[in-house]
Design an enzyme around this catalytic site. Structure first.
Site, mmCIF file in Angstrom:
data_model
loop_
_atom_site.group_PDB
_atom_site.id
_atom_site.type_symbol
_atom_site.label_atom_id
_atom_site.label_comp_id
_atom_site.label_asym_id
_atom_site.label_seq_id
_atom_site.Cartn_x
_atom_site.Cartn_y
_atom_site.Cartn_z
ATOM 1 C CG ASN A 106 10.960 1.061 13.151
ATOM 2 O OD1 ASN A 106 10.019 0.292 13.351
ATOM 3 N ND2 ASN A 106 11.693 1.541 14.128
ATOM 4 C CB SER A 132 7.702 -2.931 19.281
ATOM 5 O OG SER A 132 7.960 -2.061 20.367
ATOM 6 C CE LYS A 187 8.357 -1.168 16.117
ATOM 7 N NZ LYS A 187 9.168 -0.015 16.175
ATOM 8 C CG HIS A 190 4.347 0.580 18.960
ATOM 9 N ND1 HIS A 190 5.659 1.008 19.058
ATOM 10 C CD2 HIS A 190 4.161 -0.252 20.018
ATOM 11 C CE1 HIS A 190 6.229 0.466 20.116
ATOM 12 N NE2 HIS A 190 5.340 -0.309 20.715
ATOM 13 C CG ASN A 191 7.952 3.260 16.722
ATOM 14 O OD1 ASN A 191 7.511 2.239 17.223
ATOM 15 N ND2 ASN A 191 9.111 3.275 16.094
ATOM 16 C CD GLU A 194 8.820 3.910 21.547
ATOM 17 O OE1 GLU A 194 9.931 4.383 21.291
ATOM 18 O OE2 GLU A 194 8.421 2.816 21.068
#
Length: 485
Positions: A106, A132, A187, A190-191, A194
Site C-alpha cells: 500500500n 486487496s 487501491k 478502495h481503502n 472500505e
C-alpha cells in the site's frame, strides 16, 4: 538446481507467503526471498504441505535474482516507505535491463512515480500494484490493481489473470489500471471506501443494538439475512460471522469484549487528504476517519461519560418503544442509501485524479475488478459497473437513473433512522454525512450565496450574480453603516 522460475517474490510476511503460494498453485514456478531467512524456509515448508507447490527458496538476493527466467519479474511485498527503497536497492544490484520490479504494498502513489523514474534510468520497468483481499484473498484470489509500465504489465498478464479472484460472468478481478502511480491511487481510494463501509455497518449495529435492543443472536440472524439481498457483500458476511462467535476466555460473545478503539494504517487518511487537495467532497469517508480518531480517545470518553451522566445523560437518551421489525428494515435501507453516497464519493475522487494526471481511468472497469477478491466486494458493484456502462461520463452515481430511483425509494427510511439516532443520542456520522451529501447535491440552490456575500463584505473577494455576467464587489460595510446611522 531448479530450472529458472517464472517469477520471483521478495518479502514473506503473511501477504507475501500467501501470494507466492497462490502463484505457485496456478502452475507458475516461483522463487522466494526474505531478509530474515527463517521466513524463506517457512514458506518452502508450507508449499510442500499445501500440495508440493513449485516454490524455491533463496537466502541471498543474488542467487534469488539469478534463478528467475529473463526478462525477470520480481514482486515485492514489504512495508511501504523506506523498506521498499531498501529492497529495490538490494535487488536492482543484480537485475539487468528489461527486468521488472512490482511493488504490491500500500504505497503512496507519488513514491511509486518517483521509483518508476529512477528504475527507468537504470533500464528497468516498474509497476505499483494494489493487492486487496487480506491474507485470504492473497492465497485464494485477490483483486489486483496494477499501474505503471504497460510493457511490464504485459510480461505478467498471464500470471495475474490466473492468480486474481475469478467472478463468474465478469472474469478475473484484475485489469491494467493506467500509467504512473494510478494502481496505488486506486487501491488507496478502495481503502477509503472500505473505511466508509465499515463505519456505516458499525452505525447500523449501534442503532440496532442501542435503540432496538437486539441481542447478538438477533444481530447474527439480521446480518445473515441482509447478506442474501442487495447488501450481499464480504463485509456484511464477516459482520454476521462476528456476531455468532462466543468468547473462548469467558462467558458471552467475543464482540462485546473487544476494546472500542480502532487502529489504522494511513490509507484512509491519505484518501481524505487527496479529496481536500482535489476539492472533491468525500464527507462519508472523512466521517469514518474522524470516528476512528475519536474512538482512540477511550480514556477521555470514559471521563466525558461520567461528566454527562451526572447531568442526566445516559448512554441512550430515550427509552422509546420501537417496532423491531420496522427498525431492522429501515436500518437496512438507510445503510444501502448511505453506501451509494460513499462509493459515489470514492469514484468522483478517482475521476478527478484521473483528469488531473491524464490517466484515463475506466470507472466501470474498476467496479468490475472490485466485485471479487477485495474487501469491498459486493453484489452492488455490479450495479455501479452497469451505471458507468450506460454512461461513462456520469457526473455522479447518485444521478444514474437506477441509483436515483433506489435512493428515492429509501430516503424516508434513511431519514427516520438518522432522526431516531439523533433523538436517542447515538452518533451516526457516516449515515448523517451521506444524507447531508445527498441533500446538498440534489438542491438547485444552496446557502453558499450568503457565504460568498460574507467573503465579499470582509475581504472584498467579489461575487458573481445569478442574473448577469461578470464579477461584482459591493461596499457592504459603508452601506450597512449608513443604514445604521
Amino acid at each position: 538446481m531448479a530450472p529458472p522460475t517464472r517469477i520471483g517474490l521478495a518479502g514473506l510476511a503473511v501477504m507475501g507467503q500467501n501470494l507466492a503460494l497462490n502463484i505457485a498453485e496456478k502452475g507458475f514456478p516461483i522463487s522466494v526471498y526474505n531478509r530474515t531467512t527463517s521466513k524463506v524456509d517457512e514458506t518452502v515448508e508450507r508449499a510442500k504441505k499445501e500440495g508440493d507447490l513449485p516454490v524455491y527458496g533463496f537466502h541471498d538476493p543474488e542467487s534469488f535474482v539469478q534463478s528467475i527466467q529473463k526478462p525477470r519479474v520480481v514482486i515485492m511485498l514489504v512495508k511501504a516507505g523506506a523498506p521498499v527503497d531498501q529492497t529495490i536497492k538490494t535487488l536492482s544490484a543484480y537485475l539487468e535491463k528489461g527486468d521488472c520490479i512490482i511493488d504490491g504494498g500500500n504505497e503512496w502513489y507519488e513514491n511509486t512515480e518517483r521509483r518508476q523514474k529512477e528504475m527507468s534510468a537504470l533500464g528497468l520497468l516498474y509497476l505499483g500494484m494494489g493487492v486487496s483481499g487480506g491474507e485470504e484473498g492473497a492465497r485464494n484470489g485477490p483483486s489486483l490493481m496494477p499501474g505503471g509500465s504497460f510493457e511490464a504489465y504485459k510480461y505478467i498478464e498471464d500470471i495475474l489473470l490466473k492468480v486474481a479472484a475469478q467472478v463468474p460472468d465478469s472474469g478475473p478481478c484484475v485489469t491494467y489500471i493506467g500509467k504512473g502511480g494510478s494502481g496505488n491511487f486506486v487501491k488507496m481510494v478502495h481503502n477509503g471506501i472500505e473505511y466508509g463501509d465499515m463505519q456505516l455497518i458499525a452505525e447500523a449495529y449501534d442503532v440496532l443494538k442501542s435503540v432496538g435492543k437486539l441481542s447478538n443472536e438477533e444481530l447474527h440472524s439480521v446480518f445473515s439475512e441482509w447478506n442474501k439481498g442487495e447488501l450481499l457483500s464480504f463485509l456484511i458476511e464477516i459482520t454476521a460471522d462476528i456476531f455468532g462467535i462466543k468468547d473462548d476466555k469467558a462467558d458471552g460473545y467475543l464482540v462485546d469484549k473487544v476494546l472500542d478503539k480502532t487502529g489504522m494504517k494511513g490509507t484512509g487518511k491519505w484518501t481524505v487528504q487527496q479529496a481536500a487537495d482535489l476539492s472533491v467532497a468525500a464527507p462519508t469517508i472523512a466521517a469514518s476517519l474522524d470516528s476512528r480518531f475519536l474512538s482512540g480517545l477511550k480514556e477521555e470518553r470514559v471521563e466525558a461519560a461520567k461528566v454527562f451522566k451526572s447531568g442526566g445523560f445516559g448512554d441512550v437518551l430515550t427509552d422509546q418503544v420501537v417496532d423491531k421489525a420496522k427498525l431492522i428494515d429501515d436500518v437496512r435501507q438507510a445503510l444501502y442509501a448511505s453506501k451509494i453516497c460513499s462509493y459515489a464519493q470514492g469514484m468522483n475522487l478517482i475521476r478527478a485524479k484521473s483528469i488531473e494526471k491524464g490517466w484515463d481511468l475506466k470507472l466501470g472497469e474498476l467496479a468490475r475488478i472490485w466485485k471479487g477478491g477485495c474487501i469491498i466486494r459486493a453484489i452492488f458493484l455490479d450495479r455501479i459497473k452497469k451505471a458507468y456502462d450506460r454512461n461513462s461520463d456520469l457526473a455522479n452515481l447518485l444521478v444514474d437513473p437506477e441509483f436515483a430511483k433506489e435512493i428515492i425509494d429509501r430516503q424516508s427510511a434513511w431519514r427516520r433512522v438518522v432522526c431516531l439516532a439523533i433523538n436517542s443520542g447515538i452518533s451516526t456520522p457516516g449515515m448523517s454525512a451521506s444524507l447531508a451529501y445527498f441533500d446538498t447535491y440534489r438542491r438547485e440552490r444552496v446557502p453558499a450565496n450568503l457565504v460568498q456575500a460574507q467573503r465579499d463584505y470582509f475581504g472584498a473577494h467579489t461575487y458573481e450574480r445569478v442574473d448577469m455576467d461578470g464579477s461584482f464587489h459591493t461596499e457592504w460595510f459603508k452601506i450597512a453603516k449608513k443604514l445604521k446611522d
